[in-house]
Motif scaffolding. Sequence first.
Motif, short mmCIF file in Angstrom:
data_model
loop_
_atom_site.label_atom_id
_atom_site.label_comp_id
_atom_site.label_asym_id
_atom_site.label_seq_id
_atom_site.Cartn_x
_atom_site.Cartn_y
_atom_site.Cartn_z
N GLU A 198 0.82 -1.22 0.00
CA GLU A 198 0.00 0.00 0.00
C GLU A 198 0.85 1.27 0.00
N GLU A 199 2.03 1.20 0.65
CA GLU A 199 2.87 2.39 0.72
C GLU A 199 3.45 2.78 -0.63
N SER A 200 3.49 1.84 -1.58
CA SER A 200 4.12 2.10 -2.87
C SER A 200 3.14 2.74 -3.84
N LYS A 201 2.61 3.91 -3.47
CA LYS A 201 1.60 4.56 -4.28
C LYS A 201 2.15 5.07 -5.61
N ASN A 202 3.47 5.36 -5.65
CA ASN A 202 4.04 5.85 -6.89
C ASN A 202 4.06 4.78 -7.98
N PHE A 203 3.81 3.52 -7.60
CA PHE A 203 3.78 2.44 -8.57
C PHE A 203 2.37 2.11 -9.02
N SER A 204 1.37 2.81 -8.50
CA SER A 204 -0.02 2.49 -8.85
C SER A 204 -0.28 2.52 -10.34
N PRO A 205 0.12 3.60 -11.06
CA PRO A 205 -0.13 3.60 -12.51
C PRO A 205 0.58 2.46 -13.23
N LEU A 206 1.77 2.08 -12.75
CA LEU A 206 2.52 1.00 -13.39
C LEU A 206 1.83 -0.33 -13.19
N ARG A 207 1.13 -0.48 -12.09
CA ARG A 207 0.42 -1.74 -11.84
C ARG A 207 -0.69 -1.94 -12.87
N VAL A 208 -1.23 -0.83 -13.39
CA VAL A 208 -2.25 -0.91 -14.44
C VAL A 208 -1.58 -1.05 -15.80
N ALA A 209 -0.52 -0.27 -16.02
CA ALA A 209 0.10 -0.21 -17.34
C ALA A 209 1.01 -1.39 -17.65
N GLY A 210 1.69 -1.91 -16.64
CA GLY A 210 2.68 -2.94 -16.88
C GLY A 210 2.08 -4.32 -17.04
N LEU A 211 2.89 -5.22 -17.60
CA LEU A 211 2.47 -6.62 -17.72
C LEU A 211 2.78 -7.35 -16.41
N GLN A 212 1.79 -8.07 -15.92
CA GLN A 212 1.93 -8.71 -14.62
C GLN A 212 2.25 -10.20 -14.81
N ASN A 213 3.52 -10.49 -14.97
CA ASN A 213 3.95 -11.86 -15.20
C ASN A 213 4.55 -12.46 -13.93
N SER A 214 4.16 -13.68 -13.62
CA SER A 214 4.68 -14.37 -12.45
C SER A 214 5.98 -15.09 -12.80
N LEU A 215 6.81 -15.27 -11.79
CA LEU A 215 8.05 -16.02 -11.98
C LEU A 215 7.72 -17.48 -12.25
N THR A 216 8.43 -18.08 -13.18
CA THR A 216 8.19 -19.48 -13.56
C THR A 216 9.49 -20.27 -13.49
N ASP A 217 9.36 -21.59 -13.51
CA ASP A 217 10.53 -22.46 -13.53
C ASP A 217 11.42 -22.14 -14.74
N GLU A 218 10.79 -21.96 -15.89
CA GLU A 218 11.55 -21.69 -17.12
C GLU A 218 12.29 -20.37 -17.01
N TRP A 219 11.64 -19.37 -16.46
CA TRP A 219 12.26 -18.05 -16.32
C TRP A 219 13.50 -18.15 -15.45
N VAL A 220 13.39 -18.80 -14.32
CA VAL A 220 14.53 -18.92 -13.40
C VAL A 220 15.66 -19.73 -14.03
N GLU A 221 15.32 -20.83 -14.72
CA GLU A 221 16.36 -21.64 -15.34
C GLU A 221 17.08 -20.89 -16.45
N GLU A 222 16.33 -20.11 -17.23
CA GLU A 222 16.96 -19.31 -18.28
C GLU A 222 17.84 -18.23 -17.67
N ALA A 223 17.39 -17.63 -16.57
CA ALA A 223 18.19 -16.61 -15.90
C ALA A 223 19.51 -17.21 -15.39
N LYS A 224 19.46 -18.41 -14.85
CA LYS A 224 20.67 -19.07 -14.35
C LYS A 224 21.62 -19.42 -15.50
N ARG A 225 21.04 -19.76 -16.64
CA ARG A 225 21.88 -20.08 -17.81
C ARG A 225 22.58 -18.84 -18.34
#
Length: 262
Positions: free
Chosen positions: A196-223
């Motif tokens: 709640e304190e992060s009010k400066n991010f409110s517009p970004l929560r609407v505008a940005g893509l809300q992607n969750s971390l996945t197994d594939e994402w983490v494995e690719e990051a490690k690679r």
Amino acid sequence: MCGIKTIVTTVGRPNQHSFELAEKACKALELPFIERKKKSLQKIAEEHHANLIVAGKLSYEYLPFESEEPFFFHPSSAAFRLKRIARGEHEPFLDVAKLQKGDTFLDCTLGLGSDSIVAAYAVGDIGLVIGCEGNPNVAFIVREGLRSYDRAQLPLLSCMDHIQVVSSLAIDYLKQQQDNAFDVVYMDPMFEETIEESKNFSPLRVAGLQNSLTDEWVEEAKRVAKKRVVLKAHFRSPLFDQYHFKRDIRYNAKFHYGVIEL
């Protein structure tokens, strides 16, 4: 926002530079231009059922369809964090990322770019910072903001010039990279839990893509990472344990950092 088109318009009383900015946005994003004609932004959005990129007299705003607040670039926490770093004070993000001059840094979740700005300061002119943003409209706003933000009173922010913004989903960009392409790969799935304190991010929560971390994402990051993968998440997040990040516990802080050393 998926399934909703985007159009470009201007502020209510545009000057010549406003029209030049509008033309630049139209060309960069291949979008149509709609004259303002004294209509409110809400009216234009409703008539065209569209997101709006608004060219102002000096910069841009992005108004996602049915959003009450526009998204615009500002350095957020980076300004005061850089001042603290310059004074030799503690910066938790750099303590975990361990960035050195000349390092390469990939920010998978660019957002407003605050952490990338701090990273750019740390790696210096000879380093490389790339930030991924999946929403092309947000990527455009941040890219242009990094280039044009008035830093006359904030010379430490000159490091923003060295950040490269890539309009791409992080997983897609990671898959295109060679092994060990970046010293540090960073992930901040900030939509996992709202603070709640992060009010400066409110517009970004609407505008940005809300992607969750996945197994594939983490494995690719490690690679792709040569030295370490760094995660920023809510202190209650299960992601640290789920993906075996060593947590840097910060008492009285809403967010913790985690690291996988490679």
